[in-house]
Every structure is written in structure tokens, then in C-alpha cells.
Write an enzyme that holds these catalytic residues in place. Sequence first.
Site, mmCIF file in Angstrom:
data_model
loop_
_atom_site.group_PDB
_atom_site.id
_atom_site.type_symbol
_atom_site.label_atom_id
_atom_site.label_comp_id
_atom_site.label_asym_id
_atom_site.label_seq_id
_atom_site.Cartn_x
_atom_site.Cartn_y
_atom_site.Cartn_z
ATOM 1 N N LYS A 169 -5.277 10.984 0.748
ATOM 2 C CA LYS A 169 -5.371 9.467 1.029
ATOM 3 C C LYS A 169 -6.628 8.987 0.327
ATOM 4 O O LYS A 169 -7.492 9.793 0.613
ATOM 5 C CB LYS A 169 -5.470 9.423 2.724
ATOM 6 N N SER B 48 -13.562 1.732 9.521
ATOM 7 C CA SER B 48 -12.826 1.900 8.388
ATOM 8 C C SER B 48 -13.298 1.194 7.247
ATOM 9 O O SER B 48 -13.826 0.028 7.486
ATOM 10 C CB SER B 48 -11.184 1.441 8.491
ATOM 11 N N ALA B 49 -13.136 1.565 5.979
ATOM 12 C CA ALA B 49 -13.538 0.868 4.792
ATOM 13 C C ALA B 49 -12.766 -0.132 4.822
ATOM 14 O O ALA B 49 -12.977 -0.919 3.584
ATOM 15 C CB ALA B 49 -13.895 1.836 3.547
ATOM 16 N N ASP B 50 -11.642 -0.431 5.385
ATOM 17 C CA ASP B 50 -10.805 -1.622 4.963
ATOM 18 C C ASP B 50 -11.536 -2.755 5.493
ATOM 19 O O ASP B 50 -11.451 -3.849 4.656
ATOM 20 C CB ASP B 50 -9.714 -1.582 6.012
ATOM 21 N N LYS C 35 -4.167 -2.029 14.689
ATOM 22 C CA LYS C 35 -3.700 -1.193 15.750
ATOM 23 C C LYS C 35 -4.515 -0.978 16.920
ATOM 24 O O LYS C 35 -5.756 -0.821 16.777
ATOM 25 C CB LYS C 35 -3.135 0.168 15.201
ATOM 26 N N GLU D 173 0.895 -1.099 0.117
ATOM 27 C CA GLU D 173 -0.043 0.129 0.074
ATOM 28 C C GLU D 173 0.864 1.285 0.124
ATOM 29 O O GLU D 173 2.062 0.999 0.159
ATOM 30 C CB GLU D 173 -0.861 0.103 1.112
ATOM 31 N N VAL E 269 -5.539 0.427 2.870
ATOM 32 C CA VAL E 269 -5.900 -1.322 2.694
ATOM 33 C C VAL E 269 -6.645 -1.580 1.874
ATOM 34 O O VAL E 269 -6.742 -2.497 0.856
ATOM 35 C CB VAL E 269 -5.977 -1.789 4.212
ATOM 36 N N ASP F 154 -17.136 5.239 13.966
ATOM 37 C CA ASP F 154 -16.422 5.403 13.026
ATOM 38 C C ASP F 154 -15.718 4.121 12.558
ATOM 39 O O ASP F 154 -14.902 3.362 13.509
ATOM 40 C CB ASP F 154 -15.232 6.545 12.942
HETATM 41 N N1 PSU Z 1 -2.437 1.555 10.112
HETATM 42 C C1 PSU Z 1 -1.279 1.846 10.623
HETATM 43 N N2 PSU Z 1 -0.428 2.765 9.647
HETATM 44 C C2 PSU Z 1 -1.329 3.180 8.545
HETATM 45 C C3 PSU Z 1 -2.772 2.766 8.387
HETATM 46 C C4 PSU Z 1 -3.106 2.022 9.493
HETATM 47 O O1 PSU Z 1 -0.463 1.475 11.490
HETATM 48 O O2 PSU Z 1 -0.684 4.090 7.533
HETATM 49 C C5 PSU Z 1 -3.490 3.439 7.424
HETATM 50 C C6 PSU Z 1 -3.753 2.217 6.208
HETATM 51 O O3 PSU Z 1 -3.697 2.459 5.054
HETATM 52 C C7 PSU Z 1 -5.015 1.942 6.559
HETATM 53 C C8 PSU Z 1 -5.658 3.037 6.655
HETATM 54 O O4 PSU Z 1 -5.779 1.168 5.455
HETATM 55 O O5 PSU Z 1 -4.608 4.019 7.784
HETATM 56 C C9 PSU Z 1 -7.116 3.286 7.645
HETATM 57 O O6 PSU Z 1 -7.591 4.434 7.576
HETATM 58 P P1 PSU Z 1 -9.052 4.694 7.725
HETATM 59 O O7 PSU Z 1 -9.226 4.566 9.411
HETATM 60 O O8 PSU Z 1 -9.395 6.086 7.718
HETATM 61 O O9 PSU Z 1 -9.888 3.968 6.941
HETATM 62 MN MN MN Z 2 -13.013 6.484 9.589
#
Ligand code: PSU
Ligand code: MN
Length: 284
Positions: free
Chosen positions: A70, A122-124, A141, A9, A90, A120
Site C-alpha cells: 500500500k 491520513s495523508a489523504d 468511514k 484507486e 486516495v 494518526d
Molecule cells: N476506506 C475504505 N476502504 C479503503 C480505504 C479507506 O473504506 O480501502 C483506503 C483508501 O485507499 C484510503 C486509505 O486512501 O485506506 C487510507 O489509509 P491511511 O489511513 O493509512 O492513510
Molecule cells: Mn495513518
Amino acid sequence: MSHPQVALESTVIAHGLPYPQNVETALRLEAQIRAQGAEPRTCGFVQGRPIAGLTPDQITHFGRDKQVIKASLRDISIVAARQLDAATTVATTMWIAHRAGIDVFVTGGLGGVHRGQDYDESADLTALATLPVLVVCAGAKAILDLPRTRERLETLGVPVIGYGVDELPAFYTRSSGLPVDARCDSPAEVAAIWQAHKTMGLHTGMLLTVPVPPEHELPAAVAEEAIHTALAAAQAQGVRGKALTPFLLSAIAATTGEASLQANLALLQNNARVGASVALALSE
Ligand code: PSU
Ligand code: MN
């Protein structure tokens, strides 16, 4: 399968790590994968086009230039229509990898359900529910609500494998108290489960979680303290939405300094090694 390939990524490069360690790390991960006989493909959007295999110059641009945004799933159409440069999370890396026919994707940490009162997620998790890609990571994390994230993975039908461990790793630390669905101790065992996933016609992703190497693990109390400080700062400053994850990551780096950076770099390198070995096992 023919030719072993590993997707990587770019949000971790553009928004997850400081310059210049981000660019050095991205290139070192690619070198690790190549040295094992697989082909690294770092993903991103360049002028709106989805790319599986950024050049070293493009990786440097992503790591250095602040205008690289992003992009998660909801951003794909906007990025494409407006021909933007965008780093992939991701979720969007899974989307590009799947289009490019790449099964294995290596990253550091997964997004998930955030802690706190505002909802909230994540779309992951959406991507894991809908795209058949094997994601190698060090768990989600601990800035996240790990028990809720674990439950969501179960609901969405995403198998969670522990590599040499029985518990889900928590990124900076090796354990979370939460179980994995199966433990594998070799690339061949992982490859067998992934092959079965595809043979059964499942369309979900799968997680291979690999704990941070023991010598780079942060003490749990140090990690938790830094997370609390970061969450309080986010709350006080009203940070939310797509800015939240990058904000928390940099706040944690600021309080724990070198130790968290070293843990992050070490686990990425280790994940690249494991991911490449699984890609090789799949190509046999
Ligand atoms: N966790 C990390 N480092 C990162 C991310 C997550 O330790 O850089 C990044 C990854 O790209 C993950 C994204 O897909 O943050 C998730 O962001 P969000 O919660 O906005 O979906
Ligand atoms: Mn989010």
C-alpha cells in the site's frame, strides 16, 4: 475539456476488499464508467512507475498477490527507486490523476483523523490540501474521528459537497450529523462548482460525498458496534501506522459479514455512476 475520464484507486482492491470480490468489483466499476461514455483509469504503481490505467491483468495481480504494498504519499520515492508494485490510496491516486490531467476520481471511503490517543492523520488530507482533484466518495468511514476530520477539511480549505444530502455521509450509514458546505442535486451543479474552483485558481482538492444507497445502508448501531470491536482489537494487538486502516476494515467485515461487504460494493458502484456523470457534465 475534451474526453471524460475517471480515475479509480487500487488500495481498496489490494487491501480493502477480499479476493475475488475485489477484482470483480474493480472490473465492474470500470464497466459502469465505460457504459456511461467515460474512460475509467484505475491507478497504481507497476515496477515503480505511476500508471493511470491498469490493465485487467494488472488489476487481477493487485487483487490477488499479497506482495503488492500500500503506497501513500511518503512511499512514492521509495516505490519508484526500488521499482515496486504498489496499490494507491486516495492520496497517491490523486497525485497520479493530477499528473495525468484527470479531474474526477471515484473511491469508496476517504482517510482522515483516526480515533484514539495516538495521533494518526491520513495523508489523504495532505493530498486534498495540495492537489486539485475532485474526489467522489461516500464520506469518511466512521472508524475515524469524523468531527475532527470534518474540521481538518475546513482548515485545509477543501470544499465538501453533499450529493442530494445536507449531511456528510459516514460510509456505511447515510448521515453523520455533520454539515456539508453545499448540497448539489445534479451533475451539472457539481461541475459548475468544480469549474469555479479551477477558475479561481485554487489548488486544493474538492470532495463530492455520496451516501450509500438506502437499501444497502447498515443500521447505525450495527456499524458502531462493529467499529468499537475493531478498535478494541487494534488497541489490544498494538496495530498502528499504515496497517491500521486495512486492519480495521477487515475486522469490521469479519463481524458484520455480508452486510458490510454489500454496503461497500453498493456504494462503490453508486459512486462510479455519479463520478462518471460529473465527468460527462465537465466535458460538455
Ligand atoms: N476506506 C475504505 N476502504 C479503503 C480505504 C479507506 O473504506 O480501502 C483506503 C483508501 O485507499 C484510503 C486509505 O486512501 O485506506 C487510507 O489509509 P491511511 O489511513 O493509512 O492513510
Ligand atoms: Mn495513518
